[in-house]
Design an enzyme around this catalytic site. Structure first.
Site, PDB file in Angstrom:
ATOM      1  N   HIS A  30       0.865  -1.175   0.000  1.00  0.00           N
ATOM      2  CA  HIS A  30       0.000   0.000   0.000  1.00  0.00           C
ATOM      3  C   HIS A  30       0.906   1.230   0.000  1.00  0.00           C
ATOM      4  CE1 HIS A  30      -2.851   2.948   1.653  1.00  0.00           C
ATOM      5  NE2 HIS A  30      -3.842   2.117   1.354  1.00  0.00           N
TER       6      HIS A  30
ATOM      7  N   ASP B  51       3.179  -4.377   8.058  1.00  0.00           N
ATOM      8  CA  ASP B  51       1.928  -3.646   7.875  1.00  0.00           C
ATOM      9  C   ASP B  51       0.791  -4.645   8.062  1.00  0.00           C
ATOM     10  OD1 ASP B  51      -0.374  -2.451   6.930  1.00  0.00           O
ATOM     11  OD2 ASP B  51       0.462  -1.840   5.003  1.00  0.00           O
TER      12      ASP B  51
ATOM     13  N   GLN C 157      -4.356  -5.269   6.905  1.00  0.00           N
ATOM     14  CA  GLN C 157      -5.285  -6.258   6.357  1.00  0.00           C
ATOM     15  C   GLN C 157      -5.231  -7.598   7.086  1.00  0.00           C
ATOM     16  OE1 GLN C 157      -7.577  -5.549   4.201  1.00  0.00           O
ATOM     17  NE2 GLN C 157      -6.845  -3.504   3.682  1.00  0.00           N
TER      18      GLN C 157
ATOM     19  N   LYS D 115     -10.668  -0.982  10.066  1.00  0.00           N
ATOM     20  CA  LYS D 115     -10.746  -2.170   9.220  1.00  0.00           C
ATOM     21  C   LYS D 115     -11.101  -3.424  10.030  1.00  0.00           C
ATOM     22  CE  LYS D 115      -7.305  -0.327   5.997  1.00  0.00           C
ATOM     23  NZ  LYS D 115      -8.186   0.039   4.872  1.00  0.00           N
TER      24      LYS D 115
ATOM     25  N   CYS E 147      -4.752   2.419  -3.722  1.00  0.00           N
ATOM     26  CA  CYS E 147      -3.520   2.970  -3.119  1.00  0.00           C
ATOM     27  C   CYS E 147      -2.334   2.026  -3.340  1.00  0.00           C
ATOM     28  CB  CYS E 147      -3.716   3.252  -1.629  1.00  0.00           C
ATOM     29  SG  CYS E 147      -4.895   4.564  -1.285  1.00  0.00           S
TER      30      CYS E 147
END
Length: 394
Positions: free
Chosen positions: A111, A187, A190, A213, A351
């Protein structure tokens, strides 16, 4: 809690088929109620007040932050509250003492939020090595390992792709980083909502994720650190142990990273969201989404004029599926899905514009992303609608 019973907590699902959870998940009633309770029953600032409301708010806030840290298996480290994953990654990029000649390794799967901060460091003389996946978006670990040099200071990778849904082997990557003396940032925007996460077992140094999220409110996120070894982005009220006209002493642990009033109601809501997911069970969440993703991929791949981006459904993945419809721009396809069947999806570059260019999709894709409130029947409705759209487009 049975996953089949949770839909009553998400009123939006009565009228719409919501397949945009990779961007922002829906919020269940218990999370909203937890935040409302703070505002109506014990609203006060935290950390400094001595009156009864301040004491209650402080305890609830700190308990909530501890619960969020525990949700990702981070009890042995420090967790600082941020506004989102982007801010958490930015805090690492700004907080390390970079030297000219240091190197960062990242990938083209990232991202923008886990790519642009490292590119920006080039202005300070830091080299950035970008590992490219193959044409299907699969990353070869050997390529990543080869990119890590003696002067590599940090490796920054996504845990799960927000475009392709594929899950990276972050434990193996952590082992490579340890052997090479590099730190690892993961990261988890997700992965934290969709997979069982244990940062201690992963072995990373920094883990970043967002509340919006994972059933929580917008404007909340977290930076987990194995050690609180970063310079804070901000200093001020609440982040110092003491201050004089000559200087200040930072507070210990995560408190030094939380200058000013934090999003108190938001963190309480985020902790309730984590508890909600725990009540269902993250393994249950993972299995539910893997089944839906496989159903989506198989159904879409069988349609004439529809191409699914990325690898097939055989590997570990979250419920994110990207595709294109021949003869239609992704934005047009997304709009038709909404108008024809109240199916809400994301379209465009997500993104991840460098990745889109790399895999030959300059206009991006249509992205359907599932979550705990998504049903197999909703997936089937989307597939049937895409079939009708593709017939009209061709």
């Amino acid at each position: 809690m049975k996953i089949e019973d949770c839909r009553t907590d998400f009123p939006i699902t009565r009228d719409l088929i919501y397949l945009d959870s990779a961007a922002t998940s829906l919020t269940p009633k218990p999370v909203v109620q937890a935040m409302v309770e703070y505002d109506l029953r014990y609203r006060a600032n935290v950390g400094r007040g001595m009156h009864r409301l301040a004491v209650v708010a402080t305890h609830r806030y700190r308990d909530a932050r501890d619960a969020v840290r525990s949700f990702v298996g981070g009890d042995g480290g420090a967790l600082a509250v941020t506004r989102n994953t982007t801010e958490a990654i930015g805090a690492v990029a700004a907080g390390l003492a970079w030297q000219r000649g240091d190197r960062v390794v990242t990938t083209l799967l990232e991202h923008h939020s886990n790519l642009l901060p490292w590119l920006r460091l080039r202005e300070r003389g830091v080299a950035v090595d970008i590992v490219r996946p193959d044409s299907e978006g699969c990353l070869d670990l050997a390529d990543l390992e080869a990119a890590i040099r003696d002067d590599t200071r940090l490796v920054a990778v996504t845990h799960a792709s927000n475009v392709l849904g594929t899950v990276l082997p972050v434990r193996e990557i952590a082992g490579i980083c340890r052997d090479r003396g590099a730190r690892l940032l993961v990261d988890g925007a997700q992965s934290a909502p969709h997979l069982p996460v244990d940062v201690a077992a992963i072995g990373c140094d920094y883990f970043c994720f967002s509340g919006h999220k994972m059933l929580g409110p917008t404007g909340t996120g977290a930076l987990w650190m194995r050690r609180p070894d970063l310079e804070p982005l901000f200093v001020g009220g609440g982040s110092v142990e003491s201050a004089t006209a000559e200087g200040y002493i930072l507070a210990p642990g995560e408190q030094r990273y939380e200058a000013g009033t934090p999003p108190i109601a938001g963190v309480i809501g985020l902790a309730r969201a984590a508890a909600y997911l725990r009540e269902i069970g993250m393994e249950t969440v993972r299995r539910h989404e893997e089944r839906l993703a496989a159903r989506l991929i198989d159904g879409l791949a069988a349609l004439d004029g529809v191409t699914v981006a990325g690898p097939d459904a055989s590997g570990e993945r979250i419920g994110v599926v990207s595709f294109t419809v021949e003869g239609m721009h992704p934005h047009e396809a997304a709009q038709v899905l909404d108008e024809a069947a109240a199916v809400l999806v994301r379209s465009g570059h997500h993104c991840c514009q460098p990745l889109m260019e790399h895999i030959g999709l300059p206009d991006g894709t249509v992205r359907a992303s599932t979550y705990i409130y998504t049903t197999a029947e909703e997936v089937d409705t989307m597939i049937a609608t895409v079939e009708e759209i593709s017939r009209r487009a061709t």
